[in-house]
Scaffold this motif. Structure first.
Motif, PDB file in Angstrom:
ATOM      1  N   ASP A  45       2.421   2.968   3.083  1.00  0.00           N
ATOM      2  CA  ASP A  45       1.428   4.042   3.033  1.00  0.00           C
ATOM      3  C   ASP A  45       2.071   5.428   2.947  1.00  0.00           C
ATOM      4  OD1 ASP A  45      -1.101   5.147   2.840  1.00  0.00           O
ATOM      5  OD2 ASP A  45      -1.301   5.407   5.008  1.00  0.00           O
TER       6      ASP A  45
ATOM      7  N   HIS B 292      -9.243   1.620   0.916  1.00  0.00           N
ATOM      8  CA  HIS B 292      -9.026   1.679   2.356  1.00  0.00           C
ATOM      9  C   HIS B 292     -10.286   1.153   3.037  1.00  0.00           C
ATOM     10  CE1 HIS B 292      -6.595   4.889   0.537  1.00  0.00           C
ATOM     11  NE2 HIS B 292      -5.750   4.717   1.534  1.00  0.00           N
TER      12      HIS B 292
ATOM     13  N   HIS C 143       0.916   5.418  -1.793  1.00  0.00           N
ATOM     14  CA  HIS C 143       0.325   6.460  -2.653  1.00  0.00           C
ATOM     15  C   HIS C 143       1.472   7.169  -3.372  1.00  0.00           C
ATOM     16  CE1 HIS C 143      -3.787   6.395  -0.871  1.00  0.00           C
ATOM     17  NE2 HIS C 143      -3.119   5.882   0.154  1.00  0.00           N
TER      18      HIS C 143
ATOM     19  N   HIS D 258       0.843  -1.217   0.000  1.00  0.00           N
ATOM     20  CA  HIS D 258       0.000   0.000   0.000  1.00  0.00           C
ATOM     21  C   HIS D 258       0.864   1.248   0.000  1.00  0.00           C
ATOM     22  CE1 HIS D 258      -3.516   2.430   0.493  1.00  0.00           C
ATOM     23  NE2 HIS D 258      -3.041   2.997   1.590  1.00  0.00           N
TER      24      HIS D 258
ATOM     25  N   HIS E 167      -5.058  -0.733   5.930  1.00  0.00           N
ATOM     26  CA  HIS E 167      -5.211  -0.326   7.338  1.00  0.00           C
ATOM     27  C   HIS E 167      -6.078  -1.271   8.152  1.00  0.00           C
ATOM     28  CE1 HIS E 167      -3.026   3.225   6.245  1.00  0.00           C
ATOM     29  NE2 HIS E 167      -3.887   3.448   5.266  1.00  0.00           N
TER      30      HIS E 167
HETATM   31 ZN    ZN Z   1      -3.655   4.936   1.936  1.00  0.00          ZN
END
Ligand code: ZN
Length: 395
Positions: free
Chosen positions: A268, A180, A19, A17, A217
């Motif tokens: 993340d 998410h 971004h 995960h 998460h």
């Molecule tokens: Zn995220």
């Protein structure tokens, strides 16, 4: 290839995960609540990725950085704009990282800024299809193909029309899904308020919880949600650094492993500040200890923590390798016949003063290694970081 005495061969890591457009903000504004962090810092940055020039600069840097950190496979959120997303795909192809990339869908005008959202659900779905087909086109000349990923940002940012359409596209193209789920009190609460159902149940209703889905998460998932994930073979991306800032709780990762749910590790970026899976391995264990012990010294020691079993280093290493590979249905994350040779060669950065058992050496390695100790990285048998002759020169 021959290793020197102080070198070790490990599987490449899998970041489940991350971004990509948030890379320039790594380490920024982590004192804010999630909603403010998104609106003040994150969405304005992501909106800049409609420029392919800006995207190319950032993404080429990020992909090379992740490879240098030993991450051979990454599951990326892109941004809303395909111009930028295709630059991320090209960067993965150029530097030969095993990339999974999603065009982010966020079309809900109530929860997204006017200058950074999909124009409508219909447009979001059209752009997602265009993205998928463009990736397939770019893959034609690739040694390691990039996989397009269906990517609703999360429930608050999407209309039900977009969510339903993305569920249909995932089925039609048989693609992975990422989003998410129950990340924070705010996000978890949105589904309850808006749909009168839990986050996981709503995603499932729209066909988004398949065995190819990776949900990030999950700190606020309950037992029923985890049962649903287990039944449908949905994966969790555990992001231990980010969860300290935004998760509102510590994920019971050990218990999730024990109930045989699929789970891997994610950085993340930039909810987490570090692009290193090594750092996230350490934080997963630190957080697990804190969950066990508790944090409020005013409470009685017997009631201060959960006293539930803690993660071991083997558990954390499993999540960073095999757990991620199973989540993405890719034969990697292990050094064995039948798996891709996605590998990292690291050198021991400590002096030895006493006999070290393999277990001790293993733990020390994962606590002590950083980018400077990673000599070579291979993806599918080819060196992508480090020199061809490094091993010989290093002797
Ligand atoms: Zn995220």
């Amino acid at each position: 290839m021959q290793l020197s005495n102080d070198q070790l061969l490990l599987p490449g890591f899998i970041d489940l995960h991350i971004h990509a457009p948030q890379w320039p903000n790594a380490g920024v504004a982590l004192d804010l609540p999630l909603e403010d962090w998104l609106n003040v810092y994150t969405f304005p940055l992501e909106s800049k990725f409609q420029s392919s020039d800006f995207a190319k600069k950032v993404y080429e840097d990020l992909v090379q950085e992740l490879l240098a950190q030993g991450t051979t496979t990454a599951l990326y959120f892109g941004s809303v704009h395909n111009a930028g997303n295709l630059e991320l795909v090209k960067a993965c192809l150029k530097y030969q990282q095993r990339g999974f990339v999603g065009k982010v869908v966020m079309d809900n005008p109530q929860q997204t800024p006017a200058n950074y959202r999909d124009e409508s659900a219909a447009q979001a779905l059209t752009d997602t299809k265009t993205f998928i087909n463009s990736v397939y086109e770019l893959n034609k000349k690739a040694r390691i193909a990039v996989t397009p990923v269906i990517t609703p940002r999360f429930l608050p940012s999407c209309t039900s029309e977009a969510l339903a359409g993305l569920g249909r596209l995932a089925r039609q193209y048989n693609l992975p899904i990422q989003s998410h789920c129950s990340e924070s009190d705010w996000e978890n609460g949105y589904a309850l308020q808006q749909y009168h159902q839990r986050d996981a149940a709503v995603l499932d209703h729209f066909g988004l919880l398949t065995d190819k889905a990776v949900m990030a998460h999950g700190t606020l998932l309950n037992e029923a949600d985890l049962d649903l994930f287990h039944r449908q073979e949905v994966s969790l991306a555990h992001c231990p650094i980010s969860n300290v800032y935004f998760g509102n709780a510590i994920l019971p990762a050990k218990q999730i492993l024990e109930r045989n749910n699929k789970i891997g590790l994610g950085t993340d970026i930039s909810g987490g500040f570090s692009p290193s899976i090594y750092q996230n391995i350490r934080q997963a264990i630190i957080s697990s200890h804190q969950r066990y012990e508790g944090v409020d010294a005013q409470l009685d020691p017997q009631t201060r923590g959960t006293k539930a079993p803690m993660l071991t280093m083997q558990n954390a290493f499993y999540m960073a390798t095999i757990g991620g590979a199973l989540s993405l249905h890719v034969p990697t994350g292990q050094i064995k016949a039948g798996c891709y040779a996605d590998l990292q060669i690291v050198h021991q950065n400590w002096k030895t003063f006493q006999t070290e058992t393999p277990q001790l050496r293993f733990e020390k390695l994962l606590y002590q290694t950083d980018k400077a100790n990673i000599d070579q990285v291979l993806v599918q048998g080819k060196i992508v970081i480090g020199k061809e002759k490094y091993c010989e020169n290093h002797k």
